[in-house]
Design a protein around this motif. Sequence first.
Motif, PDB file in Angstrom:
ATOM      1  N   TYR A 268      -1.081 -12.276   3.961  1.00 41.72           N
ATOM      2  CA  TYR A 268      -2.496 -12.609   3.823  1.00 41.72           C
ATOM      3  C   TYR A 268      -3.153 -11.740   2.754  1.00 41.72           C
ATOM      4  CZ  TYR A 268      -2.396 -15.354   8.166  1.00 41.72           C
ATOM      5  OH  TYR A 268      -2.130 -16.291   9.117  1.00 41.72           O
ATOM      6  N   GLY A 269      -2.771 -10.449   2.725  1.00 40.80           N
ATOM      7  CA  GLY A 269      -3.433  -9.519   1.829  1.00 40.80           C
ATOM      8  C   GLY A 269      -3.302  -9.875   0.368  1.00 40.80           C
ATOM      9  N   VAL A 270      -2.110 -10.359  -0.034  1.00 38.81           N
ATOM     10  CA  VAL A 270      -1.904 -10.676  -1.449  1.00 38.81           C
ATOM     11  C   VAL A 270      -1.951 -12.172  -1.718  1.00 38.81           C
ATOM     12  CG1 VAL A 270      -0.523  -8.605  -1.819  1.00 38.81           C
ATOM     13  CG2 VAL A 270       0.622 -10.743  -1.205  1.00 38.81           C
ATOM     14  N   GLY A 271      -2.038 -12.976  -0.667  1.00 40.72           N
ATOM     15  CA  GLY A 271      -2.022 -14.421  -0.860  1.00 40.72           C
ATOM     16  C   GLY A 271      -3.368 -15.092  -0.721  1.00 40.72           C
ATOM     17  N   MET A 272      -4.372 -14.371  -0.231  1.00 38.74           N
ATOM     18  CA  MET A 272      -5.692 -14.947  -0.024  1.00 38.74           C
ATOM     19  C   MET A 272      -6.720 -14.231  -0.887  1.00 38.74           C
ATOM     20  SD  MET A 272      -5.649 -15.332   4.153  1.00 38.74           S
ATOM     21  CE  MET A 272      -7.284 -16.066   4.182  1.00 38.74           C
ATOM     22  N   ASN A 368     -17.254  -9.986  -3.471  1.00 43.11           N
ATOM     23  CA  ASN A 368     -16.210 -10.233  -4.474  1.00 43.11           C
ATOM     24  C   ASN A 368     -15.271 -11.332  -4.006  1.00 43.11           C
ATOM     25  OD1 ASN A 368     -16.547  -7.688  -6.426  1.00 43.11           O
ATOM     26  ND2 ASN A 368     -16.747  -6.952  -4.323  1.00 43.11           N
ATOM     27  N   HIS A 369     -15.846 -12.398  -3.488  1.00 42.95           N
ATOM     28  CA  HIS A 369     -15.066 -13.427  -2.787  1.00 42.95           C
ATOM     29  C   HIS A 369     -14.047 -14.133  -3.672  1.00 42.95           C
ATOM     30  CE1 HIS A 369     -17.523 -16.685  -4.578  1.00 42.95           C
ATOM     31  NE2 HIS A 369     -18.487 -15.757  -4.547  1.00 42.95           N
ATOM     32  N   ASP A 370     -14.236 -14.154  -4.974  1.00 40.83           N
ATOM     33  CA  ASP A 370     -13.292 -14.856  -5.857  1.00 40.83           C
ATOM     34  C   ASP A 370     -12.157 -13.971  -6.357  1.00 40.83           C
ATOM     35  OD1 ASP A 370     -14.421 -17.383  -5.755  1.00 40.83           O
ATOM     36  OD2 ASP A 370     -15.878 -16.921  -7.327  1.00 40.83           O
ATOM     37  N   SER A 371     -12.201 -12.683  -6.050  1.00 39.81           N
ATOM     38  CA  SER A 371     -11.140 -11.775  -6.491  1.00 39.81           C
ATOM     39  C   SER A 371      -9.954 -11.845  -5.534  1.00 39.81           C
ATOM     40  CB  SER A 371     -11.667 -10.344  -6.570  1.00 39.81           C
ATOM     41  OG  SER A 371     -12.759 -10.253  -7.457  1.00 39.81           O
ATOM     42  N   GLN A 372      -8.826 -11.272  -5.966  1.00 39.22           N
ATOM     43  CA  GLN A 372      -7.614 -11.304  -5.153  1.00 39.22           C
ATOM     44  C   GLN A 372      -6.744 -10.107  -5.494  1.00 39.22           C
ATOM     45  OE1 GLN A 372      -5.650 -15.077  -5.289  1.00 39.22           O
ATOM     46  NE2 GLN A 372      -3.884 -14.415  -4.080  1.00 39.22           N
ATOM     47  N   PHE A 373      -6.096  -9.540  -4.469  1.00 39.74           N
ATOM     48  CA  PHE A 373      -5.200  -8.416  -4.694  1.00 39.74           C
ATOM     49  C   PHE A 373      -3.942  -8.886  -5.406  1.00 39.74           C
ATOM     50  CE2 PHE A 373      -7.485  -6.548  -0.996  1.00 39.74           C
ATOM     51  CZ  PHE A 373      -7.894  -5.372  -1.609  1.00 39.74           C
ATOM     52  N   ALA A 374      -3.449  -8.077  -6.337  1.00 38.82           N
ATOM     53  CA  ALA A 374      -2.187  -8.384  -7.005  1.00 38.82           C
ATOM     54  C   ALA A 374      -1.031  -8.111  -6.051  1.00 38.82           C
ATOM     55  CB  ALA A 374      -2.043  -7.540  -8.269  1.00 38.82           C
ATOM     56  N   THR A 375       0.118  -8.716  -6.336  1.00 38.55           N
ATOM     57  CA  THR A 375       1.285  -8.568  -5.469  1.00 38.55           C
ATOM     58  C   THR A 375       1.704  -7.119  -5.326  1.00 38.55           C
ATOM     59  OG1 THR A 375       2.017 -10.752  -6.205  1.00 38.55           O
ATOM     60  CG2 THR A 375       3.631  -9.379  -5.067  1.00 38.55           C
ATOM     61  N   MET A 376       1.490  -6.322  -6.359  1.00 41.69           N
ATOM     62  CA  MET A 376       1.894  -4.917  -6.323  1.00 41.69           C
ATOM     63  C   MET A 376       1.157  -4.126  -5.236  1.00 41.69           C
ATOM     64  SD  MET A 376      -0.062  -3.338  -9.662  1.00 41.69           S
ATOM     65  CE  MET A 376       0.620  -4.568 -10.763  1.00 41.69           C
ATOM     66  N   TRP A 377       0.051  -4.683  -4.728  1.00 45.24           N
ATOM     67  CA  TRP A 377      -0.717  -4.004  -3.690  1.00 45.24           C
ATOM     68  C   TRP A 377      -0.199  -4.286  -2.288  1.00 45.24           C
ATOM     69  CZ3 TRP A 377      -4.516  -0.419  -4.306  1.00 45.24           C
ATOM     70  CH2 TRP A 377      -5.027  -0.258  -5.595  1.00 45.24           C
ATOM     71  N   GLN A 378       0.857  -5.089  -2.178  1.00 41.42           N
ATOM     72  CA  GLN A 378       1.339  -5.511  -0.868  1.00 41.42           C
ATOM     73  C   GLN A 378       1.692  -4.326   0.028  1.00 41.42           C
ATOM     74  OE1 GLN A 378       5.177  -7.552  -0.735  1.00 41.42           O
ATOM     75  NE2 GLN A 378       4.288  -9.052   0.649  1.00 41.42           N
ATOM     76  N   HIS A 379       2.454  -3.376  -0.502  1.00 39.59           N
ATOM     77  CA  HIS A 379       2.863  -2.241   0.309  1.00 39.59           C
ATOM     78  C   HIS A 379       1.672  -1.358   0.662  1.00 39.59           C
ATOM     79  CE1 HIS A 379       6.684  -3.765  -0.772  1.00 39.59           C
ATOM     80  NE2 HIS A 379       6.757  -3.200  -1.959  1.00 39.59           N
ATOM     81  N   ALA A 380       0.763  -1.174  -0.284  1.00 36.36           N
ATOM     82  CA  ALA A 380      -0.414  -0.348  -0.017  1.00 36.36           C
ATOM     83  C   ALA A 380      -1.269  -0.951   1.089  1.00 36.36           C
ATOM     84  CB  ALA A 380      -1.239  -0.187  -1.300  1.00 36.36           C
ATOM     85  N   ILE A 381      -1.368  -2.279   1.116  1.00 41.91           N
ATOM     86  CA  ILE A 381      -2.169  -2.947   2.143  1.00 41.91           C
ATOM     87  C   ILE A 381      -1.568  -2.718   3.518  1.00 41.91           C
ATOM     88  CG2 ILE A 381      -2.854  -5.216   3.021  1.00 41.91           C
ATOM     89  CD1 ILE A 381      -3.098  -6.110   0.089  1.00 41.91           C
TER      90      ILE A 381
END
Length: 406
Positions: A268-272, A368-381
Amino acid sequence: MTFEHVFRLTMSGLTVGMIYALIALGYTMVYGVLEFINFAHGEIFTIGGYIAITTLVWAGVDSDTSAGVLIGYFIMAVAVSVLLTALLGWLVERIAYRPLRGASRIIPLLSAIGVSIFLQNLIILTWGPEAIVVPTAIVPSQVVVMFGVPIRVLALIIIGVSVVLMAILTYIIRSTRIGKAMRATSQDMEAAEMMGIETNRTIAFTFIIGSALAAIGGFLVAMYYGSLKFDTGFLYGLKAFTAAVLGGIGNIPGAVVGSLLLGLVENYGVGMKLGGLAWFFVAGLALGLYTQTIRVPGRRRRHIRDEIRTPAYERRIVNVYRFPIPNALKVALGPRTDALVSVSARHSLRLAAGNLFLAVMAILFFLNHDSQFATMWQHAISFSVLVLVLMFRPSGILGEHIQEKV
Protein backbone atom coordinates in the motif's frame (compact mmCIF):
# COMPACT_ATOMS: atom_id res chain seq x y z
CA MET A 1 -7.76 4.96 -6.91
CA THR A 2 -9.94 2.14 -8.18
CA PHE A 3 -11.09 -1.05 -6.48
CA GLU A 4 -9.10 -3.11 -8.97
CA HIS A 5 -5.90 -1.30 -8.04
CA VAL A 6 -6.49 -1.77 -4.31
CA PHE A 7 -7.34 -5.43 -4.79
CA ARG A 8 -4.16 -6.00 -6.80
CA LEU A 9 -2.09 -4.39 -4.04
CA THR A 10 -3.91 -6.43 -1.41
CA MET A 11 -3.21 -9.75 -3.14
CA SER A 12 0.43 -8.80 -3.61
CA GLY A 13 0.68 -7.77 0.04
CA LEU A 14 -0.90 -11.02 1.24
CA THR A 15 1.49 -13.05 -0.92
CA VAL A 16 4.57 -11.30 0.41
CA GLY A 17 3.15 -11.38 3.94
CA MET A 18 2.67 -15.14 3.79
CA ILE A 19 6.31 -15.57 2.80
CA TYR A 20 7.36 -13.34 5.70
CA ALA A 21 5.20 -15.47 7.99
CA LEU A 22 6.95 -18.71 7.03
CA ILE A 23 10.24 -17.14 8.09
CA ALA A 24 8.89 -15.24 11.10
CA LEU A 25 7.48 -18.42 12.61
CA GLY A 26 11.01 -19.76 12.95
CA TYR A 27 12.13 -16.63 14.77
CA THR A 28 9.18 -16.59 17.11
CA MET A 29 9.28 -20.32 17.93
CA VAL A 30 12.95 -20.20 18.87
CA TYR A 31 12.35 -17.09 20.95
CA GLY A 32 9.33 -18.71 22.58
CA VAL A 33 11.39 -21.68 23.73
CA LEU A 34 14.82 -20.10 24.38
CA GLU A 35 14.11 -16.34 24.47
CA PHE A 36 16.87 -16.08 21.89
CA ILE A 37 16.91 -14.58 18.38
CA ASN A 38 18.40 -16.85 15.72
CA PHE A 39 19.82 -14.25 13.34
CA ALA A 40 21.16 -17.00 11.06
CA HIS A 41 17.59 -17.92 10.14
CA GLY A 42 17.60 -15.69 7.05
CA GLU A 43 20.58 -17.53 5.58
CA ILE A 44 18.87 -20.87 6.21
CA PHE A 45 15.94 -19.51 4.22
CA THR A 46 18.29 -18.64 1.33
CA ILE A 47 20.01 -22.02 1.38
CA GLY A 48 16.63 -23.76 1.25
CA GLY A 49 15.74 -21.85 -1.91
CA TYR A 50 19.13 -22.56 -3.49
CA ILE A 51 18.86 -26.30 -2.80
CA ALA A 52 15.34 -26.53 -4.23
CA ILE A 53 16.22 -24.67 -7.44
CA THR A 54 19.47 -26.62 -7.86
CA THR A 55 17.53 -29.88 -7.50
CA LEU A 56 15.13 -28.84 -10.26
CA VAL A 57 17.99 -27.82 -12.55
CA TRP A 58 19.84 -31.09 -11.95
CA ALA A 59 16.63 -33.01 -12.67
CA GLY A 60 16.58 -31.44 -16.12
CA VAL A 61 13.15 -29.85 -15.83
CA ASP A 62 12.28 -27.82 -18.93
CA SER A 63 9.33 -26.65 -21.01
CA ASP A 64 8.86 -30.15 -22.48
CA THR A 65 8.27 -31.74 -19.07
CA SER A 66 4.67 -32.85 -18.66
CA ALA A 67 2.52 -31.34 -15.90
CA GLY A 68 2.36 -34.55 -13.87
CA VAL A 69 6.11 -35.09 -13.97
CA LEU A 70 6.69 -31.40 -13.21
CA ILE A 71 4.58 -31.63 -10.06
CA GLY A 72 6.55 -34.69 -9.02
CA TYR A 73 9.82 -32.84 -9.53
CA PHE A 74 8.53 -29.91 -7.50
CA ILE A 75 7.60 -32.22 -4.63
CA MET A 76 11.02 -33.87 -4.84
CA ALA A 77 12.79 -30.48 -4.82
CA VAL A 78 10.82 -29.31 -1.78
CA ALA A 79 11.49 -32.61 0.02
CA VAL A 80 15.24 -32.45 -0.64
CA SER A 81 15.36 -28.80 0.40
CA VAL A 82 13.38 -29.38 3.58
CA LEU A 83 15.44 -32.40 4.63
CA LEU A 84 18.83 -30.78 4.04
CA THR A 85 17.80 -27.44 5.52
CA ALA A 86 16.26 -29.11 8.56
CA LEU A 87 19.55 -30.96 9.03
CA LEU A 88 21.39 -27.64 8.75
CA GLY A 89 19.10 -26.10 11.36
CA TRP A 90 19.80 -29.02 13.70
CA LEU A 91 23.56 -28.68 13.18
CA VAL A 92 23.45 -24.93 13.84
CA GLU A 93 21.59 -25.48 17.10
CA ARG A 94 23.81 -28.39 18.16
CA ILE A 95 27.18 -26.79 17.34
CA ALA A 96 26.72 -23.04 17.65
CA TYR A 97 23.93 -22.52 20.20
CA ARG A 98 23.60 -25.45 22.59
CA PRO A 99 27.07 -25.09 24.15
CA LEU A 100 26.29 -21.43 24.87
CA ARG A 101 22.84 -21.95 26.33
CA GLY A 102 23.79 -21.05 29.88
CA ALA A 103 25.94 -18.09 28.92
CA SER A 104 25.06 -14.41 28.96
CA ARG A 105 22.53 -13.47 26.26
CA ILE A 106 25.03 -11.38 24.33
CA ILE A 107 27.25 -14.43 23.70
CA PRO A 108 24.71 -16.56 21.77
CA LEU A 109 23.63 -13.39 19.98
CA LEU A 110 27.20 -12.86 18.74
CA SER A 111 27.35 -16.54 17.85
CA ALA A 112 24.18 -16.15 15.75
CA ILE A 113 25.69 -13.23 13.86
CA GLY A 114 28.82 -15.27 13.26
CA VAL A 115 26.80 -18.23 11.96
CA SER A 116 24.93 -15.86 9.65
CA ILE A 117 28.18 -14.57 8.15
CA PHE A 118 29.56 -18.11 7.85
CA LEU A 119 26.47 -19.41 6.04
CA GLN A 120 26.39 -16.44 3.69
CA ASN A 121 29.98 -17.10 2.68
CA LEU A 122 29.21 -20.81 2.40
CA ILE A 123 26.57 -19.95 -0.20
CA ILE A 124 29.12 -17.90 -2.15
CA LEU A 125 31.68 -20.72 -2.05
CA THR A 126 29.13 -23.34 -3.10
CA TRP A 127 27.05 -21.53 -5.72
CA GLY A 128 29.08 -18.41 -6.44
CA PRO A 129 28.29 -14.73 -5.85
CA GLU A 130 25.91 -14.45 -8.79
CA ALA A 131 22.18 -14.90 -8.29
CA ILE A 132 20.72 -18.30 -9.05
CA VAL A 133 18.07 -17.90 -11.75
CA VAL A 134 14.97 -20.06 -11.93
CA PRO A 135 14.37 -21.41 -15.46
CA THR A 136 11.34 -19.54 -16.76
CA ALA A 137 9.97 -22.78 -18.23
CA ILE A 138 9.27 -24.20 -14.77
CA VAL A 139 7.62 -21.10 -13.28
CA PRO A 140 3.80 -21.20 -13.54
CA SER A 141 2.82 -18.31 -15.79
CA GLN A 142 -0.96 -18.79 -15.70
CA VAL A 143 -3.21 -16.05 -14.38
CA VAL A 144 -6.77 -16.03 -13.12
CA VAL A 145 -9.11 -13.08 -13.17
CA MET A 146 -10.61 -12.15 -9.80
CA PHE A 147 -12.94 -9.15 -9.56
CA GLY A 148 -11.63 -8.03 -12.91
CA VAL A 149 -7.98 -8.18 -11.80
CA PRO A 150 -5.50 -10.70 -13.30
CA ILE A 151 -3.78 -12.56 -10.45
CA ARG A 152 -0.84 -14.92 -10.91
CA VAL A 153 -1.69 -18.52 -10.11
CA LEU A 154 1.67 -18.73 -8.36
CA ALA A 155 0.55 -16.04 -5.89
CA LEU A 156 -2.54 -18.09 -5.03
CA ILE A 157 -0.37 -21.20 -4.65
CA ILE A 158 1.93 -19.34 -2.25
CA ILE A 159 -1.01 -18.17 -0.14
CA GLY A 160 -2.61 -21.63 -0.15
CA VAL A 161 0.60 -23.49 0.69
CA SER A 162 1.39 -21.03 3.48
CA VAL A 163 -2.07 -21.41 5.02
CA VAL A 164 -1.80 -25.22 4.93
CA LEU A 165 1.67 -25.17 6.50
CA MET A 166 0.50 -22.82 9.26
CA ALA A 167 -2.49 -25.07 9.96
CA ILE A 168 -0.17 -28.08 10.22
CA LEU A 169 2.15 -26.15 12.54
CA THR A 170 -0.78 -25.13 14.73
CA TYR A 171 -1.89 -28.76 14.95
CA ILE A 172 1.62 -29.90 15.86
CA ILE A 173 2.01 -27.33 18.61
CA ARG A 174 -1.45 -27.69 20.12
CA SER A 175 -2.31 -31.37 19.62
CA THR A 176 0.85 -33.50 19.49
CA ARG A 177 3.20 -34.82 22.12
CA ILE A 178 6.18 -32.86 20.84
CA GLY A 179 4.04 -29.72 20.67
CA LYS A 180 3.09 -30.11 24.33
CA ALA A 181 6.77 -30.60 25.10
CA MET A 182 7.54 -27.34 23.28
CA ARG A 183 4.95 -25.48 25.34
CA ALA A 184 6.22 -27.01 28.56
CA THR A 185 9.85 -26.20 27.72
CA SER A 186 8.83 -22.67 26.88
CA GLN A 187 7.02 -22.22 30.17
CA ASP A 188 9.72 -23.63 32.48
CA MET A 189 12.67 -25.61 31.13
CA GLU A 190 13.78 -26.95 34.50
CA ALA A 191 10.29 -28.09 35.44
CA ALA A 192 9.90 -29.73 32.04
CA GLU A 193 13.13 -31.68 32.57
CA MET A 194 11.93 -32.84 35.99
CA MET A 195 8.74 -34.08 34.34
CA GLY A 196 10.79 -36.27 32.01
CA ILE A 197 10.76 -34.08 28.90
CA GLU A 198 13.89 -34.21 26.77
CA THR A 199 14.36 -30.46 26.47
CA ASN A 200 17.43 -30.75 24.22
CA ARG A 201 15.46 -32.83 21.74
CA THR A 202 12.52 -30.43 21.99
CA ILE A 203 14.71 -27.40 21.28
CA ALA A 204 16.38 -29.20 18.40
CA PHE A 205 12.96 -30.01 16.95
CA THR A 206 12.04 -26.33 17.20
CA PHE A 207 15.07 -25.41 15.09
CA ILE A 208 14.30 -28.23 12.64
CA ILE A 209 10.69 -27.27 12.00
CA GLY A 210 11.55 -23.56 11.80
CA SER A 211 14.29 -24.30 9.26
CA ALA A 212 11.94 -26.48 7.20
CA LEU A 213 9.37 -23.67 6.99
CA ALA A 214 12.10 -21.21 6.02
CA ALA A 215 13.30 -23.57 3.26
CA ILE A 216 9.85 -23.66 1.72
CA GLY A 217 9.71 -19.87 1.99
CA GLY A 218 13.03 -19.59 0.16
CA PHE A 219 11.78 -21.81 -2.65
CA LEU A 220 8.55 -19.80 -2.97
CA VAL A 221 10.49 -16.51 -3.11
CA ALA A 222 12.76 -17.88 -5.83
CA MET A 223 9.75 -19.02 -7.86
CA TYR A 224 7.86 -15.76 -7.33
CA TYR A 225 10.69 -13.39 -8.24
CA GLY A 226 12.59 -15.70 -10.59
CA SER A 227 15.95 -15.54 -8.82
CA LEU A 228 17.69 -15.71 -5.48
CA LYS A 229 20.97 -14.18 -4.32
CA PHE A 230 23.33 -15.08 -1.50
CA ASP A 231 22.31 -12.03 0.56
CA THR A 232 18.56 -12.25 -0.09
CA GLY A 233 18.04 -13.94 3.25
CA PHE A 234 19.53 -11.02 5.14
CA LEU A 235 16.78 -8.63 4.06
CA TYR A 236 14.00 -11.20 4.24
CA GLY A 237 15.23 -12.35 7.62
CA LEU A 238 15.26 -8.78 8.87
CA LYS A 239 11.74 -8.22 7.54
CA ALA A 240 10.50 -11.46 9.10
CA PHE A 241 12.09 -10.53 12.42
CA THR A 242 10.39 -7.15 12.14
CA ALA A 243 7.07 -8.92 11.50
CA ALA A 244 7.60 -11.17 14.53
CA VAL A 245 8.30 -8.15 16.77
CA LEU A 246 5.39 -6.27 15.21
CA GLY A 247 2.95 -9.06 16.05
CA GLY A 248 4.53 -9.84 19.43
CA ILE A 249 7.81 -11.75 19.61
CA GLY A 250 7.26 -15.29 20.86
CA ASN A 251 3.57 -15.21 19.92
CA ILE A 252 2.87 -17.55 16.98
CA PRO A 253 -0.45 -15.97 15.88
CA GLY A 254 1.26 -12.60 16.32
CA ALA A 255 4.01 -13.60 13.87
CA VAL A 256 1.38 -14.33 11.21
CA VAL A 257 -0.59 -11.14 11.89
CA GLY A 258 2.57 -9.03 11.91
CA SER A 259 3.77 -10.60 8.65
CA LEU A 260 0.49 -9.98 6.84
CA LEU A 261 0.35 -6.41 8.14
CA LEU A 262 3.93 -5.80 7.04
CA GLY A 263 3.28 -7.17 3.55
CA LEU A 264 0.17 -5.02 3.15
CA VAL A 265 1.88 -1.88 4.49
CA GLU A 266 4.76 -2.27 2.05
CA ASN A 267 2.51 -2.68 -0.96
CA TYR A 268 0.00 0.00 0.00
CA GLY A 269 2.79 2.40 0.94
CA VAL A 270 4.44 2.44 -2.48
CA GLY A 271 1.45 1.48 -4.60
CA MET A 272 -1.11 4.09 -3.54
CA LYS A 273 -1.16 7.87 -3.72
CA LEU A 274 -0.99 9.83 -0.50
CA GLY A 275 -4.65 10.76 -0.78
CA GLY A 276 -5.58 7.09 -0.54
CA LEU A 277 -3.14 6.41 2.28
CA ALA A 278 -4.60 9.31 4.24
CA TRP A 279 -7.78 7.32 4.81
CA PHE A 280 -5.79 4.69 6.72
CA PHE A 281 -4.66 7.42 9.09
CA VAL A 282 -8.27 8.58 9.41
CA ALA A 283 -9.33 5.03 10.27
CA GLY A 284 -6.48 4.77 12.77
CA LEU A 285 -7.50 8.10 14.30
CA ALA A 286 -11.11 6.93 14.69
CA LEU A 287 -9.89 3.74 16.40
CA GLY A 288 -7.50 5.73 18.56
CA LEU A 289 -10.18 8.16 19.70
CA TYR A 290 -12.52 5.27 20.51
CA THR A 291 -9.76 3.62 22.51
CA GLN A 292 -8.92 6.78 24.44
CA THR A 293 -12.42 8.04 25.16
CA ILE A 294 -14.44 4.84 25.60
CA ARG A 295 -12.50 1.57 25.76
CA VAL A 296 -9.61 2.47 28.07
CA PRO A 297 -11.61 4.58 30.57
CA GLY A 298 -14.03 1.67 30.97
CA ARG A 299 -11.18 -0.68 31.73
CA ARG A 300 -9.54 1.78 34.12
CA ARG A 301 -12.75 2.11 36.15
CA ARG A 302 -12.55 -1.61 36.90
CA HIS A 303 -9.13 -1.05 38.51
CA ILE A 304 -10.56 1.25 41.19
CA ARG A 305 -10.64 -0.36 44.63
CA ASP A 306 -14.08 -0.65 46.16
CA GLU A 307 -13.11 1.28 49.30
CA ILE A 308 -12.24 4.42 47.30
CA ARG A 309 -14.79 4.04 44.50
CA THR A 310 -17.04 7.08 44.26
CA PRO A 311 -18.83 8.71 41.30
CA ALA A 312 -16.50 11.71 41.56
CA TYR A 313 -13.37 9.52 41.50
CA GLU A 314 -14.67 7.58 38.49
CA ARG A 315 -15.36 10.85 36.66
CA ARG A 316 -11.85 12.01 37.48
CA ILE A 317 -10.34 8.89 35.87
CA VAL A 318 -12.59 9.19 32.83
CA ASN A 319 -11.86 12.91 32.38
CA VAL A 320 -8.11 12.24 32.48
CA TYR A 321 -8.57 10.22 29.29
CA ARG A 322 -11.29 12.20 27.58
CA PHE A 323 -9.70 15.60 28.26
CA PRO A 324 -5.95 14.97 28.36
CA ILE A 325 -5.34 18.70 28.12
CA PRO A 326 -5.50 20.11 30.73
CA ASN A 327 -6.50 17.20 33.04
CA ALA A 328 -3.85 14.59 32.20
CA LEU A 329 -1.16 17.21 31.65
CA LYS A 330 -1.88 18.83 35.00
CA VAL A 331 -1.64 15.48 36.81
CA ALA A 332 1.56 14.49 35.00
CA LEU A 333 3.28 17.79 35.82
CA GLY A 334 2.06 17.94 39.43
CA PRO A 335 3.14 15.93 42.49
CA ARG A 336 2.17 12.25 42.47
CA THR A 337 -0.62 11.84 45.03
CA ASP A 338 -2.60 8.96 43.53
CA ALA A 339 -0.96 6.03 41.73
CA LEU A 340 -3.93 5.10 39.52
CA VAL A 341 -4.59 8.68 38.46
CA SER A 342 -0.90 9.27 37.76
CA VAL A 343 -0.54 6.13 35.64
CA SER A 344 -3.74 6.95 33.80
CA ALA A 345 -2.52 10.47 33.07
CA ARG A 346 0.75 9.30 31.52
CA HIS A 347 -1.10 6.66 29.53
CA SER A 348 -3.62 9.23 28.34
CA LEU A 349 -0.86 11.57 27.15
CA ARG A 350 0.75 8.76 25.13
CA LEU A 351 -2.58 7.95 23.52
CA ALA A 352 -3.21 11.62 22.82
CA ALA A 353 0.23 11.96 21.23
CA GLY A 354 -0.52 9.00 18.99
CA ASN A 355 -3.88 10.41 17.95
CA LEU A 356 -2.33 13.81 17.29
CA PHE A 357 0.31 12.17 15.09
CA LEU A 358 -2.38 10.32 13.11
CA ALA A 359 -4.35 13.54 12.64
CA VAL A 360 -1.31 15.49 11.45
CA MET A 361 -0.29 12.73 9.03
CA ALA A 362 -3.83 12.52 7.63
CA ILE A 363 -3.86 16.27 6.99
CA LEU A 364 -0.41 16.23 5.37
CA PHE A 365 -1.33 13.31 3.12
CA PHE A 366 -4.61 14.92 2.08
CA LEU A 367 -2.78 18.15 1.23
CA ASN A 368 -0.41 16.17 -1.01
CA HIS A 369 -3.01 13.72 -2.28
CA ASP A 370 -1.53 13.39 -5.79
CA SER A 371 1.98 12.51 -4.62
CA GLN A 372 3.27 8.96 -4.18
CA PHE A 373 6.20 7.28 -2.44
CA ALA A 374 8.88 5.85 -4.71
CA THR A 375 9.57 2.11 -4.57
CA MET A 376 12.88 2.76 -2.81
CA TRP A 377 10.88 3.90 0.24
CA GLN A 378 9.29 0.48 0.70
CA HIS A 379 11.68 -0.71 3.40
CA ALA A 380 11.63 2.63 5.22
CA ILE A 381 7.83 2.54 5.35
CA SER A 382 7.69 -0.95 6.85
CA PHE A 383 10.28 -0.20 9.53
CA SER A 384 8.57 3.11 10.33
CA VAL A 385 5.38 1.21 11.09
CA LEU A 386 7.35 -1.04 13.43
CA VAL A 387 8.81 1.95 15.26
CA LEU A 388 5.37 3.53 15.66
CA VAL A 389 3.81 0.34 16.98
CA LEU A 390 6.63 -0.20 19.46
CA MET A 391 6.38 3.41 20.62
CA PHE A 392 2.74 3.04 21.61
CA ARG A 393 2.53 -0.73 22.16
CA PRO A 394 6.01 -2.11 22.91
CA SER A 395 4.74 -5.67 23.34
CA GLY A 396 3.51 -5.80 19.74
CA ILE A 397 0.01 -6.11 18.34
CA LEU A 398 -0.92 -9.37 20.06
CA GLY A 399 1.56 -9.11 22.92
CA GLU A 400 5.00 -10.54 23.57
CA HIS A 401 5.94 -14.10 24.45
CA ILE A 402 2.82 -15.80 25.84
CA GLN A 403 3.85 -19.16 27.30
CA GLU A 404 0.61 -21.01 26.61
CA LYS A 405 0.63 -20.03 22.94
CA VAL A 406 4.08 -21.39 22.11
